[in-house]
Design a protein around this motif. Structure first.
Motif: not given
Length: 157
Positions: A46-57
């Protein structure tokens, strides 16, 4: 007439039935009824959230995005290999006429390799999704200030 006319043919058929009978029975009674309609040779991720959608921590989100990035890089590498192989096959097949007949294939390969380098080039062996994201960000800032990369450093007006 089913068994055969001579003793040698009957012996051959009986040995065949002794060896093949259990295998056929096992396949028809156990394997085929328990088979699922599942394409076992293609694993779908499955496609996961990209890095720009992740929180920094969010370490888990970063790990998933990084694994997705690595899978995408492997796919892009294989696409590039296929395009290169197509061009080489075209040149080998066409011979002297390759210059004119293989130009569209070569152009497609060149565009794909340029796009590959824009995304993955200069990241090194240990480049991850965060490095690629920063590279993309720096490229966008450069293009906003100076125009497309490769046109020089004269500021846009």
């Amino acid at each position: 007439m089913g068994e055969g006319r001579n003793p040698m043919e009957r012996f051959k058929n009986s040995v065949y039935n002794i060896l093949d009978g259990p295998v056929t029975l096992f396949r028809e009674k156990i394997v085929v009824p328990n088979q699922q309609n599942y394409p076992w040779y293609h694993k779908k991720f499955r496609r996961v959230p990209t890095i720009d959608e992740c929180y920094t921590d969010d370490v888990v989100c970063f790990h998933e995005a990084n694994m997705q990035f690595k899978r995408d890089k492997k796919v892009d590498n294989e696409i590039l290999n296929i395009l290169r192989q197509r061009f080489e096959d075209c040149v080998l097949y066409e011979g002297h006429d390759a210059k004119e007949k293989c130009t569209p294939i070569y152009q497609q390969y060149e565009d794909a390799s340029t796009n590959w380098f824009m995304k993955y080039g200069d990241l090194g062996a240990y480049g991850n999704v965060r490095d690629a994201y920063m590279k993309q960000k720096h490229r966008m800032v450069w293009e906003r200030r100076y125009g497309p990369v490769g046109t020089g450093m004269t500021p846009k007006k």
